[in-house]
Design a protein around this motif. Structure first.
Motif, short mmCIF file in Angstrom:
data_model
loop_
_atom_site.label_atom_id
_atom_site.label_comp_id
_atom_site.label_asym_id
_atom_site.label_seq_id
_atom_site.Cartn_x
_atom_site.Cartn_y
_atom_site.Cartn_z
N GLU A 134 0.66 -1.04 -0.04
CA GLU A 134 -0.34 -0.01 0.43
C GLU A 134 0.87 1.39 0.08
O GLU A 134 0.74 1.73 -0.72
CB GLU A 134 -1.06 0.01 1.04
N LYS B 59 2.85 1.70 -3.61
CA LYS B 59 1.70 1.96 -4.41
C LYS B 59 1.23 2.98 -4.40
O LYS B 59 1.60 4.34 -5.55
CB LYS B 59 0.13 1.43 -4.29
N ARG B 60 1.17 3.94 -3.32
CA ARG B 60 1.18 5.96 -3.06
C ARG B 60 2.46 6.63 -3.40
O ARG B 60 2.64 7.84 -3.41
CB ARG B 60 1.08 5.77 -1.80
#
Ligand code: GLY
Length: 355
Positions: free
Chosen positions: A219, A222-223
């Motif tokens: 996560e 991905k950011r």
């Protein structure tokens, strides 16, 4: 276990990962497959891996020497030469079957051979499953300075077969656990607590927790794939940890530390810095210290060791404009980045660690 979609690829698990791999090989137009192994994964992991590959493509095995001391440009040179001698072309696929050294170095070799060929990571150590193989960081050390040369380039897939952990020595399992504990510390207090309660480290108990760690890391990646902000949180414990690891690698008088052992010490010390600069509570700091010391014990540092380690901090990749920047905790589960810290506090952090 459910596959985890990432930026441009997915992480697949256990039996399902081989189905994904075979479908991918069938659908792609690769000329040849090269499998990079070290002597350990050659013996313990390659037979199982090969027995699950269903493809008519020509296949070559390239073996490198195991261990952090071989994570060098010299090793890359040897592998580039082997790829060339074995007629590797731009449609070759490289499969990196190994721990963090093999996946980091193999990813870098693939990213630079003929200006880049595709690669797949098959992590066989806990450390590589939860950290190194996921997130696109590839590279090698420069002398003893960790990961100074490299590129961010994502693999085509990551295949996590937790049964490979059955061949891993206990200290390697503990080393990987340090990165999982870090994921809890920076992002998820509940995950941290559950890891702290683990009594044994075996592949069947760890499967779901490995999946959770990869979700947490993924996560973040991905950011912020290029580490402009949030991804720096994944470096909690690593500023001092990497300097300690490099120093121990370069000094025969020091015990050789596995990566997880070095960052465990780094996380205790950076926990102390977190109290002084970011509001982490004393209670949580002591919980962090007690947890890491109970798993990893303690390393003794002389005054001379401390000064040399502090000197090494200037090579940290997160620095800019001559300033050493830390990722530090506000509380367990919450982390801030780009924190500047006085050298005096770092000396205090070593003293806190030693108590
Ligand atoms: N190992 C830290 C990262 O991948 O960003």
């Amino acid at each position: 276990m459910k596959s985890i979609p990432s930026t441009s690829y997915s992480v697949h698990f256990n039996e399902h990962c081989y189905k994904e791999l075979n479908a991918y090989l069938e659908a792609s137009n690769f000329s040849k497959i090269f499998i990079l192994v070290d002597e350990n994964t050659h013996t313990h992991c390659l037979p199982k891996f090969l027995s699950n590959i269903d493809s008519d493509l020509a296949l070559e095995i390239i073996e490198m020497e195991a261990g952090e001391v071989h994570k060098t440009l010299e090793t890359c040179h040897q592998i580039w030469q082997s790829l060339s001698d074995l007629d590797g072309d731009r449609k070759s696929l490289i499969i990196n079957l190994g721990g963090g050294v093999v996946t980091d170095l193999g990813g870098f070799v693939a990213s630079t051979f003929k200006r880049g060929v595709r690669f797949i990571n098959v992590p066989t150590s806990l450390l590589s499953m939860v950290d190194a193989s996921v997130g696109g960081k590839t590279g090698v050390d420069l002398g003893t300075i960790k990961n100074q040369i490299g590129v961010i380039n994502f693999s085509d897939m990551v295949l996590v077969d937790v049964s490979f952990l059955e061949t891993l020595p206990a200290e390697e399992m503990r080393s990987g656990l340090a990165e999982m504990l870090k994921h809890g510390l920076i992002k998820d207090a509940n995950y941290w607590s559950r890891l702290c309660k683990l009594k044994t480290l075996n592949s069947s108990d760890l499967g779901g927790l490995i999946h959770e760690s990869i979700v947490i890391k993924n996560e973040v990646v991905k950011r912020d794939p290029n580490e402009q902000g949030e991804r720096k949180q994944l470096n909690f414990g690593h500023t001092l940890g990497h300097a300690i690891e490099s120093y121990c690698l370069d000094n025969e008088a020091m015990q050789t530390l596995l990566h997880g052992e070095a960052i465990a010490a780094g996380m205790i010390m950076e926990g102390y810095l977190s109290v002084k600069t970011c509001g982490l509570s004393e209670r949580e700091l002591n919980e962090i210290k007690n947890t890491f010391k109970s798993i990893y014990g303690s390393v003794d540092f002389t005054e001379n060791d401390k000064s040399s380690i502090i000197e090494l901090l200037k090579y940290d990749k997160k620095n800019s404009h001559g300033q050493v920047k830390y990722a530090l905790l506000e509380s367990i589960g919450s982390c801030k980045v780009d924190i500047l810290v006085d050298d005096e506090l770092i000396h205090e952090a070593f003293s806190f660690y030693a108590q």
